[in-house]
Scaffold this motif. Structure first.
Motif, mmCIF file in Angstrom:
data_model
loop_
_atom_site.group_PDB
_atom_site.id
_atom_site.type_symbol
_atom_site.label_atom_id
_atom_site.label_comp_id
_atom_site.label_asym_id
_atom_site.label_seq_id
_atom_site.Cartn_x
_atom_site.Cartn_y
_atom_site.Cartn_z
ATOM 1 N N SER A 39 18.582 39.816 13.854
ATOM 2 C CA SER A 39 17.658 38.803 13.343
ATOM 3 C C SER A 39 16.621 38.286 14.345
ATOM 4 O O SER A 39 15.681 37.615 13.932
ATOM 5 C CB SER A 39 18.481 37.601 12.865
ATOM 6 N N PRO A 74 28.241 42.867 21.533
ATOM 7 C CA PRO A 74 29.524 42.376 22.026
ATOM 8 C C PRO A 74 30.713 43.205 21.538
ATOM 9 O O PRO A 74 30.676 43.763 20.436
ATOM 10 C CB PRO A 74 29.594 40.953 21.440
ATOM 11 N N ALA A 77 32.028 42.672 18.049
ATOM 12 C CA ALA A 77 31.172 43.096 16.924
ATOM 13 C C ALA A 77 31.446 44.548 16.529
ATOM 14 O O ALA A 77 30.980 45.018 15.484
ATOM 15 C CB ALA A 77 29.699 42.930 17.301
ATOM 16 N N ALA A 98 30.279 48.441 25.651
ATOM 17 C CA ALA A 98 31.062 47.205 25.546
ATOM 18 C C ALA A 98 32.339 47.247 26.370
ATOM 19 O O ALA A 98 33.046 48.261 26.380
ATOM 20 C CB ALA A 98 31.402 46.946 24.085
ATOM 21 N N ALA A 99 32.641 46.137 27.021
ATOM 22 C CA ALA A 99 33.874 46.022 27.788
ATOM 23 C C ALA A 99 35.075 46.277 26.881
ATOM 24 O O ALA A 99 35.157 45.740 25.775
ATOM 25 C CB ALA A 99 33.954 44.627 28.406
HETATM 26 N N1 LIG Z 1 25.337 42.280 30.855
HETATM 27 C C1 LIG Z 1 26.047 43.106 31.616
HETATM 28 O O1 LIG Z 1 25.943 43.131 32.855
HETATM 29 C C2 LIG Z 1 26.993 44.100 30.998
HETATM 30 C C3 LIG Z 1 27.597 45.051 31.810
HETATM 31 C C4 LIG Z 1 28.422 46.015 31.223
HETATM 32 C C5 LIG Z 1 28.632 45.981 29.869
HETATM 33 N N2 LIG Z 1 28.056 45.018 29.109
HETATM 34 C C6 LIG Z 1 28.319 45.034 27.663
HETATM 35 O O2 LIG Z 1 27.100 45.263 26.987
HETATM 36 C C7 LIG Z 1 27.169 44.664 25.697
HETATM 37 C C8 LIG Z 1 25.886 43.887 25.482
HETATM 38 O O3 LIG Z 1 25.770 42.953 26.539
HETATM 39 P P1 LIG Z 1 24.378 42.256 26.846
HETATM 40 O O4 LIG Z 1 24.514 41.627 28.172
HETATM 41 O O5 LIG Z 1 23.255 43.183 26.559
HETATM 42 O O6 LIG Z 1 24.413 41.102 25.710
HETATM 43 P P2 LIG Z 1 23.224 40.250 25.091
HETATM 44 O O7 LIG Z 1 22.054 40.234 26.015
HETATM 45 O O8 LIG Z 1 23.841 38.994 24.620
HETATM 46 O O9 LIG Z 1 22.789 41.111 23.803
HETATM 47 C C9 LIG Z 1 23.677 41.372 22.753
HETATM 48 C C10 LIG Z 1 22.908 42.059 21.628
HETATM 49 O O10 LIG Z 1 23.822 42.379 20.592
HETATM 50 C C11 LIG Z 1 23.297 41.926 19.326
HETATM 51 N N3 LIG Z 1 24.427 41.541 18.478
HETATM 52 C C12 LIG Z 1 25.228 40.473 18.635
HETATM 53 N N4 LIG Z 1 26.185 40.456 17.684
HETATM 54 C C13 LIG Z 1 25.977 41.558 16.926
HETATM 55 C C14 LIG Z 1 26.610 42.079 15.786
HETATM 56 N N5 LIG Z 1 27.670 41.449 15.219
HETATM 57 N N6 LIG Z 1 26.141 43.234 15.265
HETATM 58 C C15 LIG Z 1 25.075 43.845 15.796
HETATM 59 N N7 LIG Z 1 24.405 43.370 16.885
HETATM 60 C C16 LIG Z 1 24.863 42.244 17.421
HETATM 61 C C17 LIG Z 1 22.407 40.752 19.692
HETATM 62 O O11 LIG Z 1 21.336 40.548 18.773
HETATM 63 P P3 LIG Z 1 21.545 39.813 17.344
HETATM 64 O O12 LIG Z 1 22.512 38.695 17.588
HETATM 65 O O13 LIG Z 1 20.169 39.394 16.925
HETATM 66 O O14 LIG Z 1 22.077 40.885 16.475
HETATM 67 C C18 LIG Z 1 21.806 41.221 21.015
HETATM 68 O O15 LIG Z 1 20.675 42.042 20.777
HETATM 69 C C19 LIG Z 1 28.429 43.803 25.672
HETATM 70 O O16 LIG Z 1 29.408 44.483 24.922
HETATM 71 C C20 LIG Z 1 28.862 43.729 27.118
HETATM 72 O O17 LIG Z 1 30.282 43.728 27.232
HETATM 73 C C21 LIG Z 1 27.219 44.092 29.629
#
Ligand SMILES: NC(=O)c1ccc[n+]([C@@H]2O[C@H](COP(=O)([O-])OP(=O)(O)OC[C@H]3O[C@@H](n4cnc5c(N)ncnc54)[C@H](OP(=O)(O)O)[C@@H]3O)[C@@H](O)[C@H]2O)c1
Length: 266
Positions: A39, A74, A77, A98-99
Motif C-alpha cells: 500500500s 517480514p 508475512a 527473511a530471518a
Molecule cells: N534490514 C536488514 O538488515 C535485514 C538483514 C537481513 C534480512 N532482513 C530481512 O529482510 C526482510 C525485509 O526487511 P527490511 O529491513 O527490508 O524491512 P522493511 O524496510 O520494513 O520493509 C518490509 C517490506 O515488506 C512489506 N510488507 C510488510 N508486510 C507485508 C506483507 N504481509 N505482505 C507483503 N509485503 C509486506 C512492506 O511494505 P507494505 O507494508 O506496504 O506491504 C515493506 O515494503 C525481513 O524479513 C528481514 O528479516 C533484513
C-alpha cells in the motif's frame, strides 16, 4: 546466463539494497525488475523515480512474467503469502531474505520441485559491504546458483552454507554488527570522559575501528595483530587483562548463543 525478470515482494531497505546492487553491478543480466508492496505508494513512487524498474501494489499480476521472485518482507508475512504464491508459481526461483525462513520451509509451502533459496545479508548490504550467507533447496540448478551469486555480489561478499549453518551463523554475520556498534558506543562514551567533544570522540573511535578492520582484511591473524599492539607487561596488556578477567571470550560466546536461542524461538 539468460537475462532475468525479477519480482520483489516487499519494497523496504533490504529489497532496495538488493536491486540497487543488481542495477549497479549486473545491469546487462537484468531484463526487468518489478518491485511491489501492499500500500505504500509514496515509497514505490520514490523507487520508480530513483531506479530503472517498474512498481506495483498488485504482486500477483506480476508473478507470471517473473522468472525470479524475491521475498523481502517480514518473516511472519511468509506463511499467508506463500499460500497465495503457491497457486501462481510455475517453477520460478523463489528466494527469501527473511530471518529464520530456510529453503526447506519454502519447499514445504510451495509446489513440488520449486527451486528455493535463502539469502541472509546484513545491514552493510546497503553500502555493498555485506557478509551474506546463503543456502539452497533441493531443486536449485547451476543456472539458479549463478543468479543467486549475481544477486549476492551486488551486496558485498557471500558464503554458501547448509540451511543449518545459516541458522547458526546469522548471529555472527547478521547480529554481531550490533555487538560491534555497542563496543563503539561504549568506547565513544569513555573517550568523552576526557573532556573530548562528541564529534571528535566519534571520529577517534570510528577511524580506529576502520584502520583495525583494514589491518584484519589484510589477512594477518587477529591474534598476531593483537600481539603487535601489546608489549608484554606494558600498558595495553593491563587493559586486555581486564577484558580477560571479565571472561570476554565467554561473554561473546554467550551473546551468540542467546541470539541463536531467540532466533529459533526458544
Ligand atoms: N534490514 C536488514 O538488515 C535485514 C538483514 C537481513 C534480512 N532482513 C530481512 O529482510 C526482510 C525485509 O526487511 P527490511 O529491513 O527490508 O524491512 P522493511 O524496510 O520494513 O520493509 C518490509 C517490506 O515488506 C512489506 N510488507 C510488510 N508486510 C507485508 C506483507 N504481509 N505482505 C507483503 N509485503 C509486506 C512492506 O511494505 P507494505 O507494508 O506496504 O506491504 C515493506 O515494503 C525481513 O524479513 C528481514 O528479516 C533484513
Amino acid at each position: 546466463m539468460n537475462t532475468q525478470r525479477i519480482l520483489f515482494i516487499g519494497a523496504g531497505r533490504m529489497a532496495e539494497a538488493i536491486f540497487s546492487g543488481l542495477l549497479t553491478m549486473s545491469k546487462e543480466h537484468i531484463e526487468s525488475i518489478t518491485v511491489s508492496n501492499r500500500s505504500d505508494e509514496a515509497r514505490l513512487d520514490y523507487l520508480k523515480s530513483t531506479y530503472d524498474l517498474q512498481v506495483t501494489t498488485d504482486w500477483k499480476s506480476a508473478v507470471a512474467h517473473a522468472n525470479v521472485i524475491v521475498l523481502a518482507m517480514p518473516p511472519q508475512a511468509h506463511e499467508p503469502l506463500l499460500k497465495e504464491l503457491a497457486a501462481l508459481t510455475a517453477g520460478q526461483l523463489v528466494v527469501t531474505v527473511a530471518a529464520g525462513i530456510g529453503p526447506s520451509y519454502l519447499e514445504a509451502n510451495l509446489p513440488a520441485n520449486t527451486p528455493a533459496a535463502w539469502i541472509m545479508p546484513n545491514t552493510a548490504a546497503t553500502i555493498g559491504e555485506s557478509m551474506s550467507l546463503y543456502a539452497v533447496g533441493q531443486h536449485v540448478t547451476d543456472e539458479h546458483e549463478e543468479v543467486l551469486e549475481m544477486i549476492l555480489k551486488g551486496m558485498g561478499e557471500a558464503q554458501k552454507c547448509t540451511e543449518e549453518e545459516v541458522h547458526n551463523l546469522t548471529a555472527v554475520t547478521g547480529s554481531a554488527p550490533a555487538f560491534l556498534y555497542y563496543f563503539a558506543e561504549s568506547l565513544i562514551d569513555v573517550t568523552k570522559k576526557f573532556n573530548i567533544d562528541d564529534e571528535t570522540a566519534k571520529q577517534l573511535v570510528v577511524q580506529m575501528l576502520y584502520g583495525s578492520v583494514a589491518m584484519l582484511k589484510g589477512g594477518t591473524e587477529p591474534s598476531d595483530l593483537r600481539e603487535q599492539v601489546t608489549t608484554p607487561g606494558g600498558a595495553t596488556a593491563e587493559g586486555l587483562k581486564v577484558l580477560q578477567n571479565h571472561d570476554f571470550a565467554t561473554i561473546i560466546d554467550e551473546a551468540i548463543a542467546a541470539t541463536n536461542k531467540k532466533a529459533r524461538g526458544n
